[in-house]
Design an enzyme around this catalytic site. Structure first.
Site, PDB file in Angstrom:
ATOM      1  N   HIS A  80      -5.420   9.309   0.643  1.00 32.04           N
ATOM      2  CA  HIS A  80      -5.445   8.455   1.834  1.00 32.04           C
ATOM      3  C   HIS A  80      -6.554   8.870   2.801  1.00 32.04           C
ATOM      4  O   HIS A  80      -6.382   8.844   4.024  1.00 32.04           O
ATOM      5  CB  HIS A  80      -4.089   8.446   2.541  1.00 32.04           C
ATOM      6  CG  HIS A  80      -3.759   7.128   3.182  1.00 32.04           C
ATOM      7  ND1 HIS A  80      -4.028   6.864   4.505  1.00 32.04           N
ATOM      8  CD2 HIS A  80      -3.204   6.000   2.678  1.00 32.04           C
ATOM      9  CE1 HIS A  80      -3.631   5.630   4.785  1.00 32.04           C
ATOM     10  NE2 HIS A  80      -3.145   5.077   3.702  1.00 32.04           N
TER      11      HIS A  80
ATOM     12  N   HIS B 245       3.620  -2.427   3.215  1.00 33.37           N
ATOM     13  CA  HIS B 245       3.675  -1.069   2.677  1.00 33.37           C
ATOM     14  C   HIS B 245       4.982  -0.833   1.930  1.00 33.37           C
ATOM     15  O   HIS B 245       6.047  -1.244   2.390  1.00 33.37           O
ATOM     16  CB  HIS B 245       3.526  -0.042   3.798  1.00 33.37           C
ATOM     17  CG  HIS B 245       2.149  -0.025   4.398  1.00 33.37           C
ATOM     18  ND1 HIS B 245       1.715  -0.973   5.306  1.00 33.37           N
ATOM     19  CD2 HIS B 245       1.099   0.822   4.207  1.00 33.37           C
ATOM     20  CE1 HIS B 245       0.467  -0.718   5.641  1.00 33.37           C
ATOM     21  NE2 HIS B 245       0.063   0.359   4.996  1.00 33.37           N
TER      22      HIS B 245
ATOM     23  N   ASP C  88       0.818  -1.214   0.000  1.00 31.80           N
ATOM     24  CA  ASP C  88       0.000   0.000   0.000  1.00 31.80           C
ATOM     25  C   ASP C  88       0.855   1.268   0.000  1.00 31.80           C
ATOM     26  O   ASP C  88       2.059   1.240   0.248  1.00 31.80           O
ATOM     27  CB  ASP C  88      -0.901   0.023   1.237  1.00 31.80           C
ATOM     28  CG  ASP C  88      -2.058  -0.951   1.136  1.00 31.80           C
ATOM     29  OD1 ASP C  88      -2.094  -1.744   0.174  1.00 31.80           O
ATOM     30  OD2 ASP C  88      -2.926  -0.925   2.031  1.00 31.80           O
ATOM     31  N   ASP C  89       0.150   2.390  -0.274  1.00 33.80           N
ATOM     32  CA  ASP C  89       0.693   3.757  -0.135  1.00 33.80           C
ATOM     33  C   ASP C  89       1.823   4.080  -1.095  1.00 33.80           C
ATOM     34  O   ASP C  89       2.740   4.835  -0.762  1.00 33.80           O
ATOM     35  CB  ASP C  89       1.161   4.011   1.312  1.00 33.80           C
ATOM     36  CG  ASP C  89       0.036   3.915   2.316  1.00 33.80           C
ATOM     37  OD1 ASP C  89      -1.134   3.845   1.883  1.00 33.80           O
ATOM     38  OD2 ASP C  89       0.301   3.895   3.529  1.00 33.80           O
TER      39      ASP C  89
ATOM     40  N   HIS D 282      -6.017   3.153  -4.263  1.00 36.89           N
ATOM     41  CA  HIS D 282      -5.924   3.300  -2.799  1.00 36.89           C
ATOM     42  C   HIS D 282      -6.314   4.713  -2.359  1.00 36.89           C
ATOM     43  O   HIS D 282      -5.764   5.242  -1.408  1.00 36.89           O
ATOM     44  CB  HIS D 282      -4.507   2.969  -2.348  1.00 36.89           C
ATOM     45  CG  HIS D 282      -4.362   2.733  -0.865  1.00 36.89           C
ATOM     46  ND1 HIS D 282      -5.224   1.948  -0.139  1.00 36.89           N
ATOM     47  CD2 HIS D 282      -3.431   3.180   0.028  1.00 36.89           C
ATOM     48  CE1 HIS D 282      -4.827   1.909   1.121  1.00 36.89           C
ATOM     49  NE2 HIS D 282      -3.761   2.661   1.269  1.00 36.89           N
TER      50      HIS D 282
END
Length: 292
Positions: free
Chosen positions: A158, A249, A103-104, A154
């Site tokens: 955020h 991540h 993620d991210d 995603h």
């Protein structure tokens, strides 16, 4: 001033008058006057402080229950039961396959290192893209795509989806979808909500729009307190099983250190392969297309 304070002032005043009647007590009288002045000042200050305290308490009094957010976050299990093919937590349990997800991204501090390790071990994974980061680092998004990895949505910045209206949620998805499509040429089928939070109406709309929501059943917890590689591996092994979707991540926030994730990845790949697991992408694991 209040009844107690008034009574106290009266008593002190009467005492002062008695002292004035006695000349040899003049020296004490001056001290008495000063004492009364201090007491009056303290009483006044205390009264003001008490009023101020009440005002502060009123000012910071929690909002009434009726004003709190009425829509509660629904459990993942319940969402999966309600939307079995749209809200996913894992793949089939009857095959020894797992999916690595990150993620991210993109993040120039960590994403290139993760990609290097995956390339070295000939493993493909799934990367969930944050829209404003993709707009800032499109070359990294292209590299992820060009090296055979799958890309998912995603959010744009955020955001916590469960705190958004349906319209604002849709804007988060479409804005990021457009950015990704302009870079890699397709609209991602998979959405991963930040923090895993999503509301039923958001899942329902996502299904209608051709998306699938993918959370996880294995959390490396690499996002918390900058863990060591040993702790990252320990967290993954705790709930690992066939069909697992593993959360890691490849991008972090300000002050976040993902060196433990980077160091753990080659060891994780070797561990999984030694136990007979096949490392696959999300489309391979859950049997759905990478594009809408």
């Amino acid at each position: 001033m209040g009844k107690i304070a008034a009574r106290l002032v009266y008593n002190q005043s009467w005492g002062l008058m008695q002292m004035w009647k006695t000349p040899h007590k003049m020296g004490k009288t001056v001290a008495g006057i000063a004492l009364i002045g201090c007491m009056l000042l303290n009483l006044s200050t205390d009264s003001y402080a008490s009023a101020a305290d009440k005002q502060q308490i009123a000012q910071f009094k929690p909002a009434k229950e009726s004003k709190k957010r009425k829509t509660a976050v629904v459990s993942w299990d319940r969402l999966h039961r309600q939307f079995p093919n749209t809200f996913l937590l894992n793949g089939p349990r009857n095959k020894k396959r797992v999916a690595l997800t990150f993620d991210d991204v993109p993040d120039p501090r960590y994403t290139p290192a993760i990609l290097d390790i995956l390339a070295e071990h000939d493993v493909c994974a799934t990367f969930f893209i944050v829209g404003n980061r993709a707009a800032k680092y499109p070359a990294l998004v292209k590299r992820i795509h060009n090296e055979g990895h799958v890309i998912g949505n995603h959010s744009y910045d955020h955001a916590i989806f469960s705190k958004l209206t349906l319209t604002k949620y849709q804007k988060q998805i479409w804005r990021t979808d457009t950015i990704i499509k302009n870079i890699v040429g397709y609209s991602p089928h998979f959405i991963r909500p930040p923090y895993g939070e999503l509301l039923p109406q958001q899942v329902r709309w996502s299904k209608q729009a051709g998306f699938a929501i993918v959370n996880w059943d294995v959390d490396s917890i690499d996002w918390k307190n900058n863990p060591s590689s040993a702790l990252v591996l320990q967290n993954i092994k705790r709930t690992l099983q066939p069909g697992s979707i593993i959360l890691q991540h490849a991008g972090g926030g300000v002050g976040q250190n993902l060196s433990g994730t980077v160091a753990a990845l080659p060891k994780l790949i070797q561990l999984l392969e030694s136990k007979g697991y096949e490392l696959v992408t999300l489309p391979e694991l859950v049997g759905q297309s990478k594009a809408r």
